[in-house]
Design a protein around this motif. Structure first.
Motif, PDB file in Angstrom:
ATOM      1  N   THR A   3      19.749   6.166  -5.223  1.00  0.00           N
ATOM      2  CA  THR A   3      18.720   7.081  -4.542  1.00  0.00           C
ATOM      3  C   THR A   3      17.569   6.541  -4.719  1.00  0.00           C
ATOM      4  OG1 THR A   3      18.350   7.991  -6.934  1.00  0.00           O
ATOM      5  CG2 THR A   3      20.091   9.265  -5.575  1.00  0.00           C
ATOM      6  N   VAL A   4      16.955   5.605  -5.811  1.00  0.00           N
ATOM      7  CA  VAL A   4      15.938   4.816  -5.818  1.00  0.00           C
ATOM      8  C   VAL A   4      15.737   3.701  -4.799  1.00  0.00           C
ATOM      9  CG1 VAL A   4      14.391   3.514  -7.317  1.00  0.00           C
ATOM     10  CG2 VAL A   4      15.409   5.412  -8.464  1.00  0.00           C
ATOM     11  N   THR A   5      16.716   3.097  -4.532  1.00  0.00           N
ATOM     12  CA  THR A   5      16.853   1.964  -3.506  1.00  0.00           C
ATOM     13  C   THR A   5      16.503   2.645  -2.142  1.00  0.00           C
ATOM     14  OG1 THR A   5      18.423   0.647  -4.805  1.00  0.00           O
ATOM     15  CG2 THR A   5      18.152   0.236  -2.358  1.00  0.00           C
ATOM     16  N   ARG A   6      17.102   3.741  -1.905  1.00  0.00           N
ATOM     17  CA  ARG A   6      17.103   4.353  -0.631  1.00  0.00           C
ATOM     18  C   ARG A   6      15.607   4.973  -0.366  1.00  0.00           C
ATOM     19  NH1 ARG A   6      21.323   2.995   2.578  1.00  0.00           N
ATOM     20  NH2 ARG A   6      23.005   2.586   1.342  1.00  0.00           N
ATOM     21  N   ARG A   7      14.918   5.474  -1.615  1.00  0.00           N
ATOM     22  CA  ARG A   7      13.693   5.949  -1.553  1.00  0.00           C
ATOM     23  C   ARG A   7      12.645   4.733  -1.060  1.00  0.00           C
ATOM     24  NH1 ARG A   7      13.550   8.789  -5.966  1.00  0.00           N
ATOM     25  NH2 ARG A   7      13.978  10.542  -4.805  1.00  0.00           N
ATOM     26  N   VAL A   8      12.820   3.440  -1.870  1.00  0.00           N
ATOM     27  CA  VAL A   8      12.135   2.360  -1.281  1.00  0.00           C
ATOM     28  C   VAL A   8      12.290   1.879   0.126  1.00  0.00           C
ATOM     29  CG1 VAL A   8      11.759  -0.327  -1.862  1.00  0.00           C
ATOM     30  CG2 VAL A   8      11.970   1.525  -3.671  1.00  0.00           C
ATOM     31  N   LEU A   9      13.393   2.147   0.619  1.00  0.00           N
ATOM     32  CA  LEU A   9      13.808   1.876   2.138  1.00  0.00           C
ATOM     33  C   LEU A   9      12.921   2.572   2.816  1.00  0.00           C
ATOM     34  CD1 LEU A   9      17.579   1.266   1.984  1.00  0.00           C
ATOM     35  CD2 LEU A   9      15.585  -0.386   2.583  1.00  0.00           C
ATOM     36  N   ALA A  10      12.941   3.964   2.651  1.00  0.00           N
ATOM     37  CA  ALA A  10      12.098   4.910   3.346  1.00  0.00           C
ATOM     38  C   ALA A  10      10.714   4.829   3.250  1.00  0.00           C
ATOM     39  CB  ALA A  10      12.617   6.395   2.761  1.00  0.00           C
ATOM     40  N   THR A  11      10.194   4.267   2.336  1.00  0.00           N
ATOM     41  CA  THR A  11       8.850   4.201   1.953  1.00  0.00           C
ATOM     42  C   THR A  11       8.294   3.026   2.865  1.00  0.00           C
ATOM     43  OG1 THR A  11       8.869   4.979  -0.016  1.00  0.00           O
ATOM     44  CG2 THR A  11       6.812   3.676   0.438  1.00  0.00           C
ATOM     45  N   ILE A  12       9.159   1.828   2.913  1.00  0.00           N
ATOM     46  CA  ILE A  12       8.616   0.837   3.790  1.00  0.00           C
ATOM     47  C   ILE A  12       8.983   0.747   5.244  1.00  0.00           C
ATOM     48  CG2 ILE A  12       8.494  -0.913   1.810  1.00  0.00           C
ATOM     49  CD1 ILE A  12      11.065  -2.057   2.846  1.00  0.00           C
ATOM     50  N   GLU A  13       9.980   1.719   5.887  1.00  0.00           N
ATOM     51  CA  GLU A  13      10.480   1.896   6.883  1.00  0.00           C
ATOM     52  C   GLU A  13       9.393   2.048   8.206  1.00  0.00           C
ATOM     53  OE1 GLU A  13      14.461   3.625   9.033  1.00  0.00           O
ATOM     54  OE2 GLU A  13      13.853   4.442   7.135  1.00  0.00           O
TER      55      GLU A  13
ATOM     56  N   GLU B 243       4.352   8.203  -4.597  1.00  0.00           N
ATOM     57  CA  GLU B 243       5.002   8.591  -5.954  1.00  0.00           C
ATOM     58  C   GLU B 243       6.544   9.137  -5.916  1.00  0.00           C
ATOM     59  OE1 GLU B 243       3.756   8.436  -8.654  1.00  0.00           O
ATOM     60  OE2 GLU B 243       1.542   8.112  -8.305  1.00  0.00           O
ATOM     61  N   PHE B 244       7.093   8.708  -7.016  1.00  0.00           N
ATOM     62  CA  PHE B 244       8.600   9.144  -7.254  1.00  0.00           C
ATOM     63  C   PHE B 244       8.479  10.581  -7.805  1.00  0.00           C
ATOM     64  CE2 PHE B 244       9.382   4.717  -7.810  1.00  0.00           C
ATOM     65  CZ  PHE B 244      10.426   4.597  -7.081  1.00  0.00           C
TER      66      PHE B 244
ATOM     67  N   VAL C 216       0.722  -1.210   0.189  1.00  0.00           N
ATOM     68  CA  VAL C 216      -0.006  -0.028  -0.085  1.00  0.00           C
ATOM     69  C   VAL C 216       0.817   1.168   0.244  1.00  0.00           C
ATOM     70  CG1 VAL C 216      -1.490   1.307   1.389  1.00  0.00           C
ATOM     71  CG2 VAL C 216      -2.028  -1.098   1.248  1.00  0.00           C
ATOM     72  N   GLU C 217       1.916   1.090   0.853  1.00  0.00           N
ATOM     73  CA  GLU C 217       2.867   2.595   0.900  1.00  0.00           C
ATOM     74  C   GLU C 217       3.567   2.559  -0.225  1.00  0.00           C
ATOM     75  OE1 GLU C 217       2.613   4.563   3.250  1.00  0.00           O
ATOM     76  OE2 GLU C 217       1.200   3.538   4.377  1.00  0.00           O
ATOM     77  N   LEU C 218       3.951   1.488  -1.127  1.00  0.00           N
ATOM     78  CA  LEU C 218       5.054   1.885  -2.381  1.00  0.00           C
ATOM     79  C   LEU C 218       3.906   2.355  -3.412  1.00  0.00           C
ATOM     80  CD1 LEU C 218       6.805  -1.782  -1.937  1.00  0.00           C
ATOM     81  CD2 LEU C 218       7.742   0.538  -2.027  1.00  0.00           C
TER      82      LEU C 218
ATOM     83  N   VAL D 221       9.689  -6.029  -7.095  1.00  0.00           N
ATOM     84  CA  VAL D 221       9.358  -4.773  -7.709  1.00  0.00           C
ATOM     85  C   VAL D 221      10.235  -4.536  -8.869  1.00  0.00           C
ATOM     86  CG1 VAL D 221       9.042  -2.529  -7.220  1.00  0.00           C
ATOM     87  CG2 VAL D 221       8.672  -4.185  -5.489  1.00  0.00           C
ATOM     88  N   ASN D 222       9.706  -3.974  -9.931  1.00  0.00           N
ATOM     89  CA  ASN D 222      10.569  -3.709 -11.167  1.00  0.00           C
ATOM     90  C   ASN D 222      10.414  -2.230 -10.989  1.00  0.00           C
ATOM     91  OD1 ASN D 222      10.088  -2.930 -14.368  1.00  0.00           O
ATOM     92  ND2 ASN D 222      11.780  -4.317 -13.981  1.00  0.00           N
ATOM     93  N   VAL D 223      11.483  -1.416 -11.393  1.00  0.00           N
ATOM     94  CA  VAL D 223      11.866  -0.016 -11.173  1.00  0.00           C
ATOM     95  C   VAL D 223      12.386   0.393 -12.285  1.00  0.00           C
ATOM     96  CG1 VAL D 223      12.857   1.902 -10.000  1.00  0.00           C
ATOM     97  CG2 VAL D 223      11.962  -0.241  -8.692  1.00  0.00           C
TER      98      VAL D 223
END
Length: 553
Positions: free
Chosen positions: A402-412, A304-305, A298-300, A390-392
């Motif tokens: 930067t994209v990987t860190r954003r995914v981490l921040a989203t699920i944290e 939005e990027f 849900v969070e992912l 997940v495909n990015v």
């Protein structure tokens, strides 16, 4: 009294000056001029007149058309599907990969003239590299690419195909079949153009290399063609590279456009893996691992990027050209796009217009697609292991990190809510939060490719390439027509060109024709191409080869 008045006047002037200066200094980006659409002019080879009859035959001869249809049909009927779980090593199952031996034999029997003028090198068994040696070995070779493989056809969908996907049916207008649009028409068309050049007495001054991979549709891990070419010729050794991709002859906001890809977004597959203690389903916790990863999903999808509209992305120039020439676009939006390079507010308007109003957000931002989820083994056993893939596709302005860190921040926040451990596997494992008894989450980058380098769109290379598009579509296909805009664009998908970056900075992702691939239902049910589109492709490559051959590096 008079002196006091003069003093006040001087004071007003000084204050006014500082106000103007302050405004100017605070907003330097507002002072730039509006950008302009890069102009290209039609280009044709100097010996065009001696090839004019052949080009006319390609585009208009019924006999040539019917012969070309038969070649396409034979290519479609020779099945070359690949799957994600195919063996990585060709030696592991030589019988499985032998379908590509059959395809190469088809090419040999169909194009004897081409085979007589080229030397074939087989790379990793089924990668095909044909070298048509030029007379001037000091000129950098031209590389023309396509791939032999296709995506599969699901048996579940067979009843929805109006034409058998491997029959190559032709109804007088369209040719149907799996792989016809992606991209057997391109591969066959390249060889047809070569044979017509040979028939007309052409012998190249510049070496021409044809490079055909056999696993592009699964990312190309077995494709060693570029490595072989680099070992033979060295880095920066090629004049230019042309592969599939781009959008040709689309109408965008009332503007007739051809938008070859001069860069590609990056690519990343990552897995989010959650492991929890498990147990008996009769005494479940409030949230199982599936429920927890459901919240991450849900969070992912909610997050939005960020969007970008910068010159790092060739789509910037695509939309500048649309804004400059569109009869349909609102004038305020036009002004914003043309001012977006130096005005932040205008840039915001342009980004919103492309993302929200046009629904083309994938052009101006990174995207993520949640594609596969697995977890649990039995109805009465709590799931101990859940995996989300997940495909990015990474925007030109971002990186894998930067994209990987954003995914981490989203699920944290979900990680913290359920007191889970968290680790990242990106070029080595890194513990973000210590392991916990309640469960542990791993974000693992399976494969990643950064955004492609930008192809230059100034100078002779671009002028010949874009100019050939103009000439073929404005003078040959539709004589005396004007108004086609050729602009650089961004590839949202990924091609085999990602392996060729070391060989040249001039990489064009472009498939001539009447329809963008998505309109041809590539990868989908009832995939097809208009036969006219295929003939245009042959004419383009015929003329482009002539023009490149007569220019110097």
């Amino acid at each position: 009294m008079m002196q006091s008045f003069e003093t006040r006047i001087v004071g007003f002037i000084v204050v006014g000056f500082f106000i103007v200066f302050s405004v100017f200094w605070s907003f330097p980006e507002e002072s730039g001029a509006a950008v302009k659409c890069p102009e290209t002019k039609p280009h044709r080879p100097s010996n065009f007149d001696s090839h004019k009859a052949t080009l006319s035959k390609i585009l208009h001869s019924k006999e040539f058309r019917n012969a070309s249809v038969m070649k396409l049909q034979a290519a479609i009927r020779t099945r070359t599907e690949v799957y994600d779980d195919d063996p990585i090593s060709v030696e592991e199952d030589l019988t499985y990969w032998s379908k590509f031996e059959k395809f190469e034999q088809l090419l040999k029997s169909t194009f004897p003239l081409f085979y007589s003028k080229t030397t074939l090198h087989k790379v990793n068994y089924h990668g095909l590299v044909y070298i048509w040696e030029g007379s001037d070995l000091y000129l950098k070779p031209l590389v023309l690419m396509a791939h032999q493989d296709t995506v599969p056809v699901s048996n579940i969908t067979l009843s929805q195909w109006e034409h058998d996907p491997f029959s190559g049916d032709y109804d007088g207008e369209n040719v149907y079949g799996r792989g016809i649009a992606d991209c057997k028409d391109q591969l066959i068309g390249l060889l047809e153009a070569a044979e017509e050049l040979i028939n007309n007495g052409f012998s190249p001054r510049r070496t021409i290399i044809y490079s055909f991979g056999f696993d592009e549709e699964v990312g190309g891990p077995r494709n060693k063609n570029a490595e072989w070419l680099e070992a033979k010729y060295g880095k920066d050794s090629m004049y230019a590279i042309l592969d599939e991709g781009g959008v040709n002859l689309d109408t965008i906001q009332g503007v007739k456009m051809s938008v070859p890809g001069t860069a590609e977004k990056g690519y990343m597959d990552l897995k989010i893996i959650l492991e929890t203690p498990g147990g008996h389903s009769s005494i479940p916790p409030k949230h199982t691992s599936i429920g927890m990863i459901g919240e991450m999903i849900v969070e992912l999808e909610r997050t939005e990027f960020p969007t970008y509209f910068t010159e790092k992305n060739p789509a910037f120039w695509e939309y500048v050209c649309v804004a400059e020439h569109s009869p349909d676009m609102d004038s305020s939006v036009k002004k914003s796009i043309l001012s977006a390079g130096h005005n932040q507010k205008a840039n915001e308007v342009a980004r919103k217009y492309i993302d929200v109003d046009l629904g083309k957000g994938f052009v101006v931002k990174s995207t993520r697609a949640l594609d596969i989820i697995t977890g649990g083994v039995k109805a009465n056993a709590l799931p101990e292991y859940v995996e989300l893939t997940v495909n990015v596709r990474i925007a030109m302005e971002e990186t894998v990190d930067t994209v990987t860190r954003r995914v981490l921040a989203t699920i944290e926040p979900v990680i913290d809510r359920y007191h889970l451990g968290l680790a990242l596997d990106l070029d080595g494992r890194q513990e973000i939060k210590p392991r916990k008894p309640a469960g542990n989450c791993l974000v693992k980058v399976v494969q990643a490719v950064p955004p492609a380098p930008l192809t230059p769109t100034r100078g002779n290379h671009w002028n010949i390439f874009a100019g050939t598009i103009h000439h073929v579509y404005e003078d040959l296909v539709a004589p005396d027509s004007t108004g086609l805009i050729v602009a650089p664009g961004i590839g949202s998908g990924n091609t085999d060109t990602k392996y060729y970056w070391n060989l040249t900075e001039h990489i064009y992702r472009y498939r001539p024709g009447l329809l963008p691939g998505v309109y041809s239902k590539e990868h989908g049910i009832n995939e097809y191409i208009p036969m006219d589109s295929h003939l245009h492709l042959i004419a383009f490559y015929y003329e482009y080869i002539l023009s490149v051959d007569e220019t110097d590096d």
